[in-house]
Design a protein around this motif. Structure first.
Motif, mmCIF file in Angstrom:
data_model
loop_
_atom_site.group_PDB
_atom_site.id
_atom_site.type_symbol
_atom_site.label_atom_id
_atom_site.label_comp_id
_atom_site.label_asym_id
_atom_site.label_seq_id
_atom_site.Cartn_x
_atom_site.Cartn_y
_atom_site.Cartn_z
ATOM 1 N N CYS B 17 0.857 -1.179 0.000
ATOM 2 C CA CYS B 17 0.000 0.000 0.000
ATOM 3 C C CYS B 17 0.897 1.234 0.000
ATOM 4 C CB CYS B 17 -0.903 -0.018 1.237
ATOM 5 S SG CYS B 17 -1.966 1.422 1.327
ATOM 6 N N ASP B 18 1.029 1.865 -1.155
ATOM 7 C CA ASP B 18 2.015 2.937 -1.313
ATOM 8 C C ASP B 18 1.446 3.972 -2.295
ATOM 9 O OD1 ASP B 18 4.248 4.494 -1.520
ATOM 10 O OD2 ASP B 18 5.499 2.996 -2.510
ATOM 11 N N ALA B 82 -7.518 4.455 -0.887
ATOM 12 C CA ALA B 82 -6.778 5.464 -0.132
ATOM 13 C C ALA B 82 -7.732 6.498 0.464
ATOM 14 C CB ALA B 82 -5.771 6.153 -1.050
ATOM 15 N N SER B 83 -7.458 6.886 1.717
ATOM 16 C CA SER B 83 -8.261 7.938 2.343
ATOM 17 C C SER B 83 -7.823 9.299 1.816
ATOM 18 C CB SER B 83 -8.072 7.894 3.855
ATOM 19 O OG SER B 83 -6.744 8.274 4.162
ATOM 20 N N GLN B 85 -6.709 11.697 3.521
ATOM 21 C CA GLN B 85 -5.447 12.047 4.171
ATOM 22 C C GLN B 85 -4.263 11.373 3.465
ATOM 23 O OE1 GLN B 85 -8.246 11.174 5.850
ATOM 24 N NE2 GLN B 85 -8.667 13.227 6.628
ATOM 25 N N GLU B 86 -4.449 10.097 3.117
ATOM 26 C CA GLU B 86 -3.350 9.382 2.447
ATOM 27 C C GLU B 86 -3.062 9.990 1.074
ATOM 28 O OE1 GLU B 86 -3.795 4.869 4.282
ATOM 29 O OE2 GLU B 86 -5.159 5.527 2.701
#
Lengths: 71, 189
Positions: B17-18, B82-83, B85-86
């Motif tokens: 997860c990147d 992804a949120s 924020q992410e």
């Protein structure tokens, strides 16, 4: 197979602000040595060819990530 | 006319997860040396080039669309969960503000794709040499992307795409040879 990596040594000044990188590298892939692919070159097996991205070992160019070990 | 095969040219597996990589991969999606630019460049140049090499441009253009689909799959997998924020932390805040999680043809810095990235000079050699250069630039971009991730599965798909660029550059070099060698004309010595 001959190495596809070339090395050069950039100038190191006496006042460089960051720790110098002694040598830099770049890749010369096999397509630079072939103008026209000759017929009947040896072939990979089909599963190998899928993984390699080419049917012919003569055109294969390996590349390893610099994210590990750091260069 | 095209036939669509409902599978990727090469499997795309993303194990880490990147979200950051999603942004960098956009360079190959809508960047100057990306797959969209390549596909559209060749698909357009083929109308003003000798018959003998039209097929090369058509075939490679078609394959570039398959690569575009792989890149889109990578970006989609990296961003779909992804949120906000992410996304913001990965520099994709402006993208979220404009279009939620949607993908767009832009480069890694958010500059929208433009037809000014590609050319059609109408001269077979000028066009083919542009194509060879484009393939080498795409190969280099793949190298830097491979350098930027330690996800070996993502690296695997990117290495496949990098190798294809090398093969494509050779096919364009061969097209140049076909055009300069004058093979059809009878030689009298």
């Amino acid at each position: 197979m001959e190495s596809q990596e070339r090395v050069y040594y950039p100038f190191r000044g006496p006042f460089d602000p960051c720790p110098p990188v002694p040598c830099k590298t770049f890749v010369v892939p096999p397509n630079q040595f072939i103008n026209f692919q000759p017929p009947n070159l040896p072939q990979f097996s089909l599963p190998e060819a899928l993984r390699a991205g080419t049917l012919w070992p003569a055109l294969f160019s390996p590349y390893e990530s610099k994210s590990k070990g750091g260069k | 006319m095209w036939i669509y095969e409902k599978k990727l040219q090469y499997p795309v597996r993303v194990s880490k997860c990147d979200v950051r990589m999603a942004r960098y991969l956009t360079e190959q999606y809508g960047g100057a040396d990306g797959e969209l630019a390549a596909a559209l460049r060749y698909m357009n140049q083929r109308y003003a080039i000798p018959d003998k090499v039209i097929g090369v441009l058509t075939d490679i253009s078609t394959e570039e669309f398959a690569h575009l689909e792989m890149i889109a799959t990578m970006i989609y997998k990296l961003t779909k969960d992804a949120s906000v924020q992410e996304l913001e932390a990965a520099g994709l805040g402006p993208n979220y503000a404009q279009r939620d999680h949607a993908l767009f043809y832009q480069n890694s810095e958010g500059v929208p794709w433009t037809a000014a990235y590609i050319q059609a000079k109408g001269d077979p050699l000028a066009d083919l040499y542009e194509d060879i250069a484009a393939e080498e630039k795409a190969r280099a971009t793949y190298q830097w992307l491979i350098d930027m991730t330690d996800d070996v599965d993502l690296q695997d798909s990117l290495k496949f795409l990098r190798e294809r660029e090398i093969v494509h550059a050779l096919r364009f070099k061969e097209s140049v040879q076909i055009l300069i060698e004058n093979k059809d004309q009878k030689k009298v010595f």
